[in-house]
Design a protein around this motif. Sequence first.
Motif, PDB file in Angstrom:
ATOM      1  N   ARG A  66       0.815  -1.224   0.000  1.00  0.00           N
ATOM      2  CA  ARG A  66       0.000   0.000   0.000  1.00  0.00           C
ATOM      3  C   ARG A  66       0.844   1.267   0.000  1.00  0.00           C
ATOM      4  N   GLU A  67       1.851   1.331   0.820  1.00  0.00           N
ATOM      5  CA  GLU A  67       2.689   2.531   0.895  1.00  0.00           C
ATOM      6  C   GLU A  67       3.321   2.842  -0.459  1.00  0.00           C
ATOM      7  N   GLY A  68       3.847   1.823  -1.121  1.00  0.00           N
ATOM      8  CA  GLY A  68       4.453   2.024  -2.430  1.00  0.00           C
ATOM      9  C   GLY A  68       3.441   2.453  -3.477  1.00  0.00           C
ATOM     10  N   PHE A  69       2.252   1.865  -3.441  1.00  0.00           N
ATOM     11  CA  PHE A  69       1.203   2.252  -4.389  1.00  0.00           C
ATOM     12  C   PHE A  69       0.766   3.685  -4.143  1.00  0.00           C
ATOM     13  N   ASP A  70       0.630   4.049  -2.875  1.00  0.00           N
ATOM     14  CA  ASP A  70       0.251   5.425  -2.549  1.00  0.00           C
ATOM     15  C   ASP A  70       1.319   6.405  -3.035  1.00  0.00           C
ATOM     16  N   THR A  91       8.751   8.015 -16.955  1.00  0.00           N
ATOM     17  CA  THR A  91       9.334   8.099 -15.611  1.00  0.00           C
ATOM     18  C   THR A  91       8.454   7.364 -14.609  1.00  0.00           C
ATOM     19  N   TRP A  92       7.147   7.590 -14.704  1.00  0.00           N
ATOM     20  CA  TRP A  92       6.221   6.929 -13.774  1.00  0.00           C
ATOM     21  C   TRP A  92       6.264   5.420 -13.977  1.00  0.00           C
ATOM     22  N   LEU A  93       6.218   4.977 -15.233  1.00  0.00           N
ATOM     23  CA  LEU A  93       6.226   3.542 -15.519  1.00  0.00           C
ATOM     24  C   LEU A  93       7.516   2.889 -15.020  1.00  0.00           C
ATOM     25  N   ALA A  94       8.653   3.571 -15.155  1.00  0.00           N
ATOM     26  CA  ALA A  94       9.924   3.022 -14.668  1.00  0.00           C
ATOM     27  C   ALA A  94       9.880   2.843 -13.150  1.00  0.00           C
ATOM     28  N   GLY A  95       9.347   3.836 -12.436  1.00  0.00           N
ATOM     29  CA  GLY A  95       9.242   3.732 -10.979  1.00  0.00           C
ATOM     30  C   GLY A  95       8.305   2.617 -10.556  1.00  0.00           C
ATOM     31  N   MET A  96       7.181   2.510 -11.227  1.00  0.00           N
ATOM     32  CA  MET A  96       6.236   1.448 -10.905  1.00  0.00           C
ATOM     33  C   MET A  96       6.812   0.092 -11.265  1.00  0.00           C
ATOM     34  N   GLY A  97       7.534   0.036 -12.374  1.00  0.00           N
ATOM     35  CA  GLY A  97       8.159  -1.224 -12.782  1.00  0.00           C
ATOM     36  C   GLY A  97       9.195  -1.706 -11.786  1.00  0.00           C
ATOM     37  N   GLU A  98       9.969  -0.758 -11.240  1.00  0.00           N
ATOM     38  CA  GLU A  98      10.951  -1.125 -10.211  1.00  0.00           C
ATOM     39  C   GLU A  98      10.250  -1.704  -8.993  1.00  0.00           C
ATOM     40  N   GLN A  99       9.130  -1.092  -8.627  1.00  0.00           N
ATOM     41  CA  GLN A  99       8.383  -1.603  -7.468  1.00  0.00           C
ATOM     42  C   GLN A  99       7.807  -2.980  -7.770  1.00  0.00           C
ATOM     43  N   SER A 100       7.286  -3.172  -8.972  1.00  0.00           N
ATOM     44  CA  SER A 100       6.703  -4.464  -9.344  1.00  0.00           C
ATOM     45  C   SER A 100       7.747  -5.571  -9.355  1.00  0.00           C
ATOM     46  N   ALA A 101       8.963  -5.223  -9.781  1.00  0.00           N
ATOM     47  CA  ALA A 101      10.024  -6.226  -9.865  1.00  0.00           C
ATOM     48  C   ALA A 101      10.629  -6.550  -8.505  1.00  0.00           C
ATOM     49  N   ARG A 102      10.325  -5.746  -7.492  1.00  0.00           N
ATOM     50  CA  ARG A 102      10.907  -5.939  -6.166  1.00  0.00           C
ATOM     51  C   ARG A 102      10.515  -7.290  -5.561  1.00  0.00           C
ATOM     52  N   TYR A 103       9.281  -7.726  -5.828  1.00  0.00           N
ATOM     53  CA  TYR A 103       8.781  -8.973  -5.251  1.00  0.00           C
ATOM     54  C   TYR A 103       8.400  -9.925  -6.376  1.00  0.00           C
ATOM     55  N   ARG A 104       9.093 -11.034  -6.466  1.00  0.00           N
ATOM     56  CA  ARG A 104       8.798 -12.036  -7.486  1.00  0.00           C
ATOM     57  C   ARG A 104       7.335 -12.463  -7.366  1.00  0.00           C
ATOM     58  N   GLY A 105       6.679 -12.563  -8.504  1.00  0.00           N
ATOM     59  CA  GLY A 105       5.276 -12.975  -8.518  1.00  0.00           C
ATOM     60  C   GLY A 105       4.304 -11.820  -8.426  1.00  0.00           C
ATOM     61  N   LEU A 106       4.787 -10.632  -8.096  1.00  0.00           N
ATOM     62  CA  LEU A 106       3.903  -9.478  -7.954  1.00  0.00           C
ATOM     63  C   LEU A 106       3.260  -9.066  -9.274  1.00  0.00           C
ATOM     64  N   PRO A 107       3.993  -9.038 -10.391  1.00  0.00           N
ATOM     65  CA  PRO A 107       3.322  -8.656 -11.639  1.00  0.00           C
ATOM     66  C   PRO A 107       2.099  -9.517 -11.948  1.00  0.00           C
ATOM     67  N   ASP A 108       2.214 -10.844 -11.782  1.00  0.00           N
ATOM     68  CA  ASP A 108       1.068 -11.724 -12.028  1.00  0.00           C
ATOM     69  C   ASP A 108      -0.088 -11.387 -11.094  1.00  0.00           C
ATOM     70  N   LEU A 109       0.229 -11.193  -9.835  1.00  0.00           N
ATOM     71  CA  LEU A 109      -0.800 -10.885  -8.850  1.00  0.00           C
ATOM     72  C   LEU A 109      -1.508  -9.575  -9.190  1.00  0.00           C
ATOM     73  N   MET A 110      -0.751  -8.559  -9.580  1.00  0.00           N
ATOM     74  CA  MET A 110      -1.356  -7.256  -9.863  1.00  0.00           C
ATOM     75  C   MET A 110      -2.259  -7.302 -11.088  1.00  0.00           C
ATOM     76  N   VAL A 111      -1.871  -8.049 -12.114  1.00  0.00           N
ATOM     77  CA  VAL A 111      -2.729  -8.173 -13.295  1.00  0.00           C
ATOM     78  C   VAL A 111      -4.044  -8.837 -12.895  1.00  0.00           C
TER      79      VAL A 111
END
Length: 188
Positions: A66-70, A91-111
């Motif tokens: 939540r904190e990162g999304f906020d 710039t925004w997409l790069a920042g969000m992409g870094e956050q998504s890549a931080r936790y393996r499996g997160l991209p699948d979960l978010m979709v």
Amino acid sequence: MDTVKKPLRADARRNYERLLQEARRAFAAHGVDASLEEIARQAGVGIGTLYRHFPTREDLVETVLREGFDTQAEVARELLDSPEPLSALKTWLAGMGEQSARYRGLPDLMVDVLNDETSPLYASCHAMRDGVSHLVERAKASGELRADVTVNELLVVLHALSWASEHLSGDKGLERLLDLVFAGLRAS
């Protein structure tokens, strides 16, 4: 019915914070499917304590994220003032992409979560999505971004790039992939 939450006792608050700390560590090391039992054990509490604070895995993941999304929603609002709309979106997409890549499996979960209104993560994901939608519309209005690109398409592409960047060597994997994608997203 009283919907106001009572403040946590000091020991319960410590347990809550330790669980979050261990969840962040475990999700970074093992992905969002990390063992909840191991998270509880590393936090020095029983699994029942974890479930009292976080009734489901998604509740725990949502709290960690939540904190990162906020923050990403706030960054989107700040980038609206940028004189270069397409650069701001990238710039925004790069920042969000870094956050998504931080936790393996997160991209699948978010979709999955973007389409599941019952998920605890749904509100956080959609607040973040609403923030970037203004950047997308601004880039389209400037004539820099193809008019047929949708926010959902960009988020799915971003999550795919985040996943792919885990498998590239070097720090610039995600940035390089975004450059390649943006070459195709520019309005001609």
